[in-house]
Design an enzyme around this catalytic site. Structure first.
Site, PDB file in Angstrom:
ATOM      1  NE  ARG A   1       4.257  16.895 -20.975  1.00  0.00           N
ATOM      2  CZ  ARG A   1       3.666  17.342 -21.860  1.00  0.00           C
ATOM      3  NH1 ARG A   1       2.474  16.417 -21.467  1.00  0.00           N
ATOM      4  NH2 ARG A   1       3.345  17.710 -22.502  1.00  0.00           N
TER       5      ARG A   1
ATOM      6  CG  ASP B   1       0.262  -4.778 -10.047  1.00  0.00           C
ATOM      7  OD1 ASP B   1      -0.945  -4.423 -10.428  1.00  0.00           O
ATOM      8  OD2 ASP B   1       0.815  -5.234  -9.743  1.00  0.00           O
TER       9      ASP B   1
ATOM     10  CG  ASP C   1      -2.284  -0.901   1.138  1.00  0.00           C
ATOM     11  OD1 ASP C   1      -1.937  -1.809  -0.027  1.00  0.00           O
ATOM     12  OD2 ASP C   1      -2.732  -1.227   1.965  1.00  0.00           O
TER      13      ASP C   1
END
Length: 323
Positions: A237, A219, A193
């Site tokens: 980016r 995930d 987490d």
């Protein structure tokens, strides 16, 4: 048996009291002169002194642009053809407070010609804030604070059949953490987490101002990117994002190695878009990148230009393949 009949004055007083409790006011506009007549509730809504002189252009200026345009369009329609409308409009009070107003309007005709329009205006700011809060809860991921899969799918539906006419080039990127199950199995879900939270924070830091960043699975993350300068800035980016996601995560005094793989596809201006096809293309690109060794970027159907290759940050690998 006696009947409690209200005088006109008592009935008006009770109505006014109830209207103010409901943040509601009545209004009227004479079309020939644009003279406005408001009850106290409308004055309070706009933050104007009760009974002050009203000028329609000044009050219309208190509407936000989109709400003002929609109000004027609907107003012209009922003046032309009769009928009524209801509109939730954003306004700004004279003291600068942002508010939502529910406007109802109906046209009145005299000798077959429109002579006035009238209706109610109600402050529904609290109602809007409540629903917006519920929407945020429904469309956000509680662990990371990012948009959730429902929000992502809603955004993708907006692309269906829509052809961009502007110069912006878009991109759908799917971001998958590498070997995340291993982290959960070896260190526990609390460690997993924390990795997800830090990954979300890094995505927001490296992709600021992009239309959407979402957690769409355990995930798995997705991002919609936009550039008016072509493909190169988009690839840069994403390569910066890969580098950021490669940094270890610190958790309870220990270091957890993480990395991610990205598959992406272009959303080209001037073309109609099928969200399912875009997702399938990005997912296919993600599969190819993972098969090539993980920790990489793969672009579906895009050619590698030399400028992008020269701009690739040191230590990063970019795999590009025309599917």
């Amino acid at each position: 048996m006696t009947r409690n009949l209200l005088t006109d004055g008592e009935a008006r007083r009770l109505y006014d009291q109830a209207a103010l409790l409901a943040n509601l006011g009545a209004w009227e506009c004479e079309l020939a002169t644009t003279r406005l007549c408001w009850t106290d509730g409308v004055y309070d809504l706009f933050g104007l002194p009760r009974g002050s002189t009203l000028h329609r252009p000044s009050t219309v200026d208190l509407y936000h642009g989109e709400s003002r345009r929609e109000m004027e369009r609907l107003r012209a329609g009922i003046i032309r053809s009769g009928g009524s409308f209801v509109l939730d409009a954003r306004i700004r009070s004279v003291c600068g407070e942002e508010r939502w107003m529910r406007l109802t309007a109906e046209a009145s005709f005299l000798h077959g010609r429109p002579d006035r329009i009238y209706g109610t205006k109600q402050n529904v700011t609290r109602e809007k804030e409540m629903w917006q809060g519920l929407r945020r809860l429904a469309y956000s991921d509680p662990l990371t604070g990012l948009a959730n899969r429902r929000a992502f799918e809603a955004e993708m539906r907006e692309l269906r059949g829509h052809a961009e006419t502007g110069p912006a080039l878009g991109m759908l990127a799917l971001i998958d953490l590498d070997l995340f199950k291993q982290i959960n199995d070896e260190l526990g879900h609390a460690a997993g987490d924390e990795c997800l939270r830090q990954v979300a924070a890094r995505l927001e830091a490296t992709l600021p101002g992009e239309p959407l960043i979402a957690r769409i699975g355990g995930d798995e993350f997705a991002a919609l990117l936009c550039s008016t300068a072509g493909l190169l800035p988009l690839k840069q980016r994403l390569m910066q994002t890969l580098n950021a996601l490669r940094r270890p995560v610190r958790w309870k005094g220990r270091t957890i190695d993480v990395s991610a793989t990205i598959g992406a596809t272009l959303i080209r201006p001037g073309r109609h878009h099928d969200p399912e096809q875009l997702f399938a293309e990005a997912d296919s690109a993600l599969y190819v990148a993972k098969a090539a060794g993980r920790g990489q970027l793969h672009l579906f159907g895009a050619a590698l230009d030399h400028a992008a290759a020269d701009a690739t940050p040191p230590g990063s690998r970019e795999v590009l393949h025309v599917c």
